[in-house]
Design a protein around this motif. Sequence first.
Motif, mmCIF file in Angstrom:
data_model
loop_
_atom_site.group_PDB
_atom_site.id
_atom_site.type_symbol
_atom_site.label_atom_id
_atom_site.label_comp_id
_atom_site.label_asym_id
_atom_site.label_seq_id
_atom_site.Cartn_x
_atom_site.Cartn_y
_atom_site.Cartn_z
ATOM 1 N N GLU A 73 -8.007 11.524 -6.762
ATOM 2 C CA GLU A 73 -9.301 10.822 -6.847
ATOM 3 C C GLU A 73 -9.276 9.789 -7.958
ATOM 4 O OE1 GLU A 73 -13.267 9.639 -6.282
ATOM 5 O OE2 GLU A 73 -11.965 10.801 -4.970
ATOM 6 N N ILE A 128 -7.514 6.737 -6.700
ATOM 7 C CA ILE A 128 -8.408 5.989 -5.799
ATOM 8 C C ILE A 128 -9.394 5.164 -6.615
ATOM 9 C CG2 ILE A 128 -10.289 6.235 -4.130
ATOM 10 C CD1 ILE A 128 -8.703 8.681 -3.013
ATOM 11 N N ARG A 173 -7.607 2.182 -8.176
ATOM 12 C CA ARG A 173 -7.357 1.139 -7.166
ATOM 13 C C ARG A 173 -8.645 0.399 -6.820
ATOM 14 N NH1 ARG A 173 -2.874 4.351 -4.602
ATOM 15 N NH2 ARG A 173 -1.117 2.954 -4.945
#
Length: 190
Positions: free
Chosen positions: A159, A162, A165
Motif C-alpha cells: 500500500e 501504491i 506511485r
Amino acid sequence: MLMSGDIPRGSLCTTDQVSHLIEDLQYTLGEGPCMDAYRQDQVVAEPDLADPVRRRWPAFTPPTLAAGVRAMFGFPLRVGTVRLGALNLYRNLPGPLTGEQHADALVVADVAARWVLEAQAGAPPDTVAGEIEAGADFHFAVHNAAGIVSVQESISVAEALIRLRAFAFSSDRLLTDIARDVIARRLRLR
C-alpha cells in the motif's frame, strides 16, 4: 527491465539518458512497452508514439515524446515459460522495425534472459548476483521509502508503494525523486 509477478523490479542496464528516463517512467507509472511486453508475453511495437494506431500509455507517452522518442518496441525476456522482464528499444524517428532488426532484437532478448538466469544461478540464496547488480538500477531508494511510509502510516509496504506511485504521478515527478525526499525527511505522505 526485470520484473517479478506484475511488479517491475528495475532496469538491468540503460544505454543513455533517454533510455534511463524511459525505464524510470515505466517504473513510476506502471505502463509502457516493457510492461505490456512482459504482461502480454509478446512483442509490443509502437512505431509512432506521436500518431499511434491504438492509444495506450496515456501517462507515459507525453514525457517520452518530450524526450525525443518517436518509436518504441518491447520484447519479453523469457526462457521457456519463465518470464523475467522485457527488453526495451527506442528510436528518435517514427517507423516499424525491419524484419532483420526484429529478428536481431529477439536474439538479444533471448541472450539477455539466459544471461540473467545463468548469472543468478551462481549467486548465494536470497541474494542478487553481483554481475546483475553491477549495472542495475533496482530502485533501492523506492523500497526504503515504501518501508518508511509503511511504518509512518501503519499500512502494508504494498500500500505504501501504491501511495508513493500515486503521489509521484499526481505531482508529475519520478518515483525515485519522491523516494529520495521521503528518505531525507523532506516529504511525508499522509
